[in-house]
Design a protein around this motif. Structure first.
Motif, PDB file in Angstrom:
ATOM      1  N   SER A 107       7.838  -2.494  -3.158  1.00  0.00           N
ATOM      2  CA  SER A 107       8.055  -3.006  -4.509  1.00  0.00           C
ATOM      3  C   SER A 107       7.052  -4.103  -4.829  1.00  0.00           C
ATOM      4  CB  SER A 107       9.486  -3.538  -4.673  1.00  0.00           C
ATOM      5  OG  SER A 107       9.674  -4.709  -3.903  1.00  0.00           O
ATOM      6  N   ILE A 108       6.675  -4.171  -6.108  1.00  0.00           N
ATOM      7  CA  ILE A 108       5.792  -5.215  -6.628  1.00  0.00           C
ATOM      8  C   ILE A 108       6.471  -5.769  -7.869  1.00  0.00           C
ATOM      9  CG2 ILE A 108       3.480  -5.781  -7.470  1.00  0.00           C
ATOM     10  CD1 ILE A 108       2.521  -3.153  -6.094  1.00  0.00           C
ATOM     11  N   GLN A 109       7.298  -6.789  -7.689  1.00  0.00           N
ATOM     12  CA  GLN A 109       8.060  -7.368  -8.785  1.00  0.00           C
ATOM     13  C   GLN A 109       7.191  -8.393  -9.513  1.00  0.00           C
ATOM     14  OE1 GLN A 109      11.222  -6.678  -9.778  1.00  0.00           O
ATOM     15  NE2 GLN A 109      11.608  -5.145  -8.181  1.00  0.00           N
ATOM     16  N   PHE A 110       6.966  -8.154 -10.797  1.00  0.00           N
ATOM     17  CA  PHE A 110       6.150  -9.054 -11.613  1.00  0.00           C
ATOM     18  C   PHE A 110       6.938  -9.406 -12.858  1.00  0.00           C
ATOM     19  CE2 PHE A 110       2.870  -9.658 -14.961  1.00  0.00           C
ATOM     20  CZ  PHE A 110       2.245 -10.765 -14.421  1.00  0.00           C
ATOM     21  N   CYS A 111       7.245 -10.693 -13.015  1.00  0.00           N
ATOM     22  CA  CYS A 111       8.080 -11.156 -14.141  1.00  0.00           C
ATOM     23  C   CYS A 111       9.394 -10.375 -14.214  1.00  0.00           C
ATOM     24  CB  CYS A 111       7.317 -11.032 -15.459  1.00  0.00           C
ATOM     25  SG  CYS A 111       5.922 -12.152 -15.605  1.00  0.00           S
ATOM     26  N   GLY A 112       9.951 -10.055 -13.048  1.00  0.00           N
ATOM     27  CA  GLY A 112      11.243  -9.391 -13.015  1.00  0.00           C
ATOM     28  C   GLY A 112      11.199  -7.890 -13.157  1.00  0.00           C
ATOM     29  N   ARG A 113       9.998  -7.289 -13.323  1.00  0.00           N
ATOM     30  CA  ARG A 113       9.889  -5.835 -13.433  1.00  0.00           C
ATOM     31  C   ARG A 113       9.095  -5.297 -12.244  1.00  0.00           C
ATOM     32  NH1 ARG A 113       8.150  -3.635 -19.220  1.00  0.00           N
ATOM     33  NH2 ARG A 113       8.675  -1.717 -18.128  1.00  0.00           N
ATOM     34  N   ASP A 114       9.506  -4.140 -11.750  1.00  0.00           N
ATOM     35  CA  ASP A 114       8.831  -3.538 -10.609  1.00  0.00           C
ATOM     36  C   ASP A 114       7.668  -2.691 -11.111  1.00  0.00           C
ATOM     37  OD1 ASP A 114       8.027  -2.439  -8.236  1.00  0.00           O
ATOM     38  OD2 ASP A 114       9.998  -1.642  -7.675  1.00  0.00           O
ATOM     39  N   LEU A 115       6.451  -3.128 -10.819  1.00  0.00           N
ATOM     40  CA  LEU A 115       5.270  -2.391 -11.262  1.00  0.00           C
ATOM     41  C   LEU A 115       5.211  -0.991 -10.650  1.00  0.00           C
ATOM     42  CD1 LEU A 115       2.433  -5.103 -11.200  1.00  0.00           C
ATOM     43  CD2 LEU A 115       4.057  -4.537 -13.027  1.00  0.00           C
ATOM     44  N   MET A 116       5.910  -0.776  -9.550  1.00  0.00           N
ATOM     45  CA  MET A 116       5.917   0.548  -8.922  1.00  0.00           C
ATOM     46  C   MET A 116       6.635   1.583  -9.778  1.00  0.00           C
ATOM     47  SD  MET A 116       4.172   0.375  -6.138  1.00  0.00           S
ATOM     48  CE  MET A 116       4.689   1.878  -5.296  1.00  0.00           C
ATOM     49  N   THR A 117       7.420   1.138 -10.743  1.00  0.00           N
ATOM     50  CA  THR A 117       8.171   2.075 -11.590  1.00  0.00           C
ATOM     51  C   THR A 117       7.448   2.383 -12.894  1.00  0.00           C
ATOM     52  OG1 THR A 117       9.420   0.354 -12.760  1.00  0.00           O
ATOM     53  CG2 THR A 117      10.306   1.125 -10.647  1.00  0.00           C
ATOM     54  N   LEU A 118       6.332   1.703 -13.170  1.00  0.00           N
ATOM     55  CA  LEU A 118       5.655   1.876 -14.450  1.00  0.00           C
ATOM     56  C   LEU A 118       4.776   3.119 -14.463  1.00  0.00           C
ATOM     57  CD1 LEU A 118       4.571  -1.741 -15.453  1.00  0.00           C
ATOM     58  CD2 LEU A 118       6.757  -0.579 -15.802  1.00  0.00           C
ATOM     59  N   LYS A 119       4.675   3.723 -15.638  1.00  0.00           N
ATOM     60  CA  LYS A 119       3.799   4.877 -15.812  1.00  0.00           C
ATOM     61  C   LYS A 119       2.365   4.404 -16.041  1.00  0.00           C
ATOM     62  CE  LYS A 119       7.528   7.662 -17.791  1.00  0.00           C
ATOM     63  NZ  LYS A 119       8.003   8.436 -18.974  1.00  0.00           N
ATOM     64  N   ALA A 120       1.422   5.355 -15.964  1.00  0.00           N
ATOM     65  CA  ALA A 120      -0.001   5.019 -16.057  1.00  0.00           C
ATOM     66  C   ALA A 120      -0.319   4.284 -17.362  1.00  0.00           C
ATOM     67  CB  ALA A 120      -0.847   6.283 -15.936  1.00  0.00           C
ATOM     68  N   ARG A 121       0.267   4.728 -18.472  1.00  0.00           N
ATOM     69  CA  ARG A 121      -0.005   4.085 -19.757  1.00  0.00           C
ATOM     70  C   ARG A 121       0.479   2.646 -19.768  1.00  0.00           C
ATOM     71  NH1 ARG A 121       3.107   3.144 -23.955  1.00  0.00           N
ATOM     72  NH2 ARG A 121       4.788   4.451 -23.098  1.00  0.00           N
ATOM     73  N   GLU A 122       1.644   2.416 -19.188  1.00  0.00           N
ATOM     74  CA  GLU A 122       2.178   1.055 -19.123  1.00  0.00           C
ATOM     75  C   GLU A 122       1.333   0.169 -18.213  1.00  0.00           C
ATOM     76  OE1 GLU A 122       6.943   1.597 -19.641  1.00  0.00           O
ATOM     77  OE2 GLU A 122       6.058   2.494 -17.846  1.00  0.00           O
ATOM     78  N   LEU A 123       0.847   0.728 -17.118  1.00  0.00           N
ATOM     79  CA  LEU A 123       0.013  -0.043 -16.199  1.00  0.00           C
ATOM     80  C   LEU A 123      -1.305  -0.454 -16.853  1.00  0.00           C
ATOM     81  CD1 LEU A 123       0.593   1.907 -12.879  1.00  0.00           C
ATOM     82  CD2 LEU A 123       1.217  -0.473 -13.323  1.00  0.00           C
ATOM     83  N   ARG A 124      -1.849   0.391 -17.702  1.00  0.00           N
ATOM     84  CA  ARG A 124      -3.099   0.037 -18.395  1.00  0.00           C
ATOM     85  C   ARG A 124      -2.895  -1.164 -19.296  1.00  0.00           C
ATOM     86  NH1 ARG A 124      -3.779   5.752 -18.556  1.00  0.00           N
ATOM     87  NH2 ARG A 124      -2.876   5.876 -20.642  1.00  0.00           N
TER      88      ARG A 124
END
Length: 281
Positions: free
Chosen positions: A73-90
């Motif tokens: 897990s990579i929790q950033f500001c309370g959200r797990d970046l591992m759960t984000l889709k490619a568009r959200e990561l951009r």
């Protein structure tokens, strides 16, 4: 995507618990765990191949674009970046998390003028036109210690010194006031004078913008001058972590010089560190 909210009071900005592999190299990172508080500067040090740059790529999930695999897990500001889709990561990259790579000349397109680089960095995350941003961007360049006149903006990367190019890259990285700046060996390609200037710039960004920084380096002297907290990597594991002043002082080399100072040997120093202690705040 809306901007991430600020970390809750008393909570870390970033909390990482990951392992990582490459197709032909498993466990490049092995259960690495650390946190970064808001406005904290964490330095990661270690021998070549210890996993420092892999962490720098893994946090914004760029490692997967290079064929790597991340678990955990990579929790950033309370959200797990591992759960984000490619568009959200951009949207996260460049807006919430800024990146400063080792080689500024490789980061800049040799065919594009400096103004074009800055304009495209702006357009990547903002709807307002460049006319809205141009004057504030000039002010940002001045804060970076760069000229802000039209002649400078018309220059190509090859017309800049390496130190100037790194400042342009930093300006692009902080243009959207990210909460976290990742600097991966950001001073290693610079001469000593430019190195000191870039370190002073990082301190200024941290102080004035309350920007947290993940500072990856093999130069222990610069880590000691810049960072609040230091983590030591060996063989893909975070083996020790603690306040910078106390940790570096307690692990000083036998001749009494600061590790990483001229005449010191970083790899010899780091190879002697073998006490496990995970960085949890």
């Amino acid at each position: 995507m809306a901007r991430f909210t600020e970390a809750a009071p008393g909570q870390p900005l970033l909390a990482v618990e990951i392992s990582a592999d490459y197709p032909e190299k498993p466990r490049v990172l092995d259960r690495v765990s650390f946190v970064i508080r808001p406005a904290e500067i964490l330095g990661l040090i270690g021998q070549s191949g210890s996993g420092k740059s892999t962490i720098a790529l893994a946090v914004p999930r760029l490692l997967e674009l290079r064929g790597g695999r991340i678990r955990g897990s990579i929790q950033f500001c309370g959200r797990d970046l591992m759960t984000l889709k490619a568009r959200e990561l951009r949207q996260v990259r460049g807006r919430e998390i800024g990146m400063v790579p080792q080689s500024p000349m490789s980061a800049l397109n040799p065919a594009l003028r400096i103004e074009t680089h800055l304009r495209e960095a702006w357009r990547a995350h903002r709807r307002e036109g460049w006319a809205f941003a141009k004057e504030p961007t000039r002010d940002l360049l001045i804060r970076m210690g760069l000229p802000a006149d039209d002649a400078f903006l018309r220059r190509l990367p090859r017309q800049l010194s390496v130190g100037q190019a790194q400042r342009v890259v930093i300006a692009m990285a902080v243009m959207h006031r990210p909460k976290l700046l990742i600097a991966d060996e950001a001073t290693s390609a610079l001469d000593p004078v430019s190195q000191n200037e870039i370190l002073a710039l990082f301190r200024k960004l941290n102080r004035e913008m309350q920007m947290a920084i993940l500072y990856v380096s093999h130069d222990l002297a610069s880590v000691g001058r810049l960072c609040h907290t230091v983590g030591i990597l060996e063989g893909g594991r975070l083996i020790q972590c603690g306040p910078a002043a106390g940790l570096l002082a307690s692990l000083a080399v036998a001749d009494g010089r600061l590790p990483g100072a001229p005449g010191g040997t970083d790899d010899r120093f780091l190879s002697s560190v073998n006490q496990p202690l995970f960085c949890e705040g």
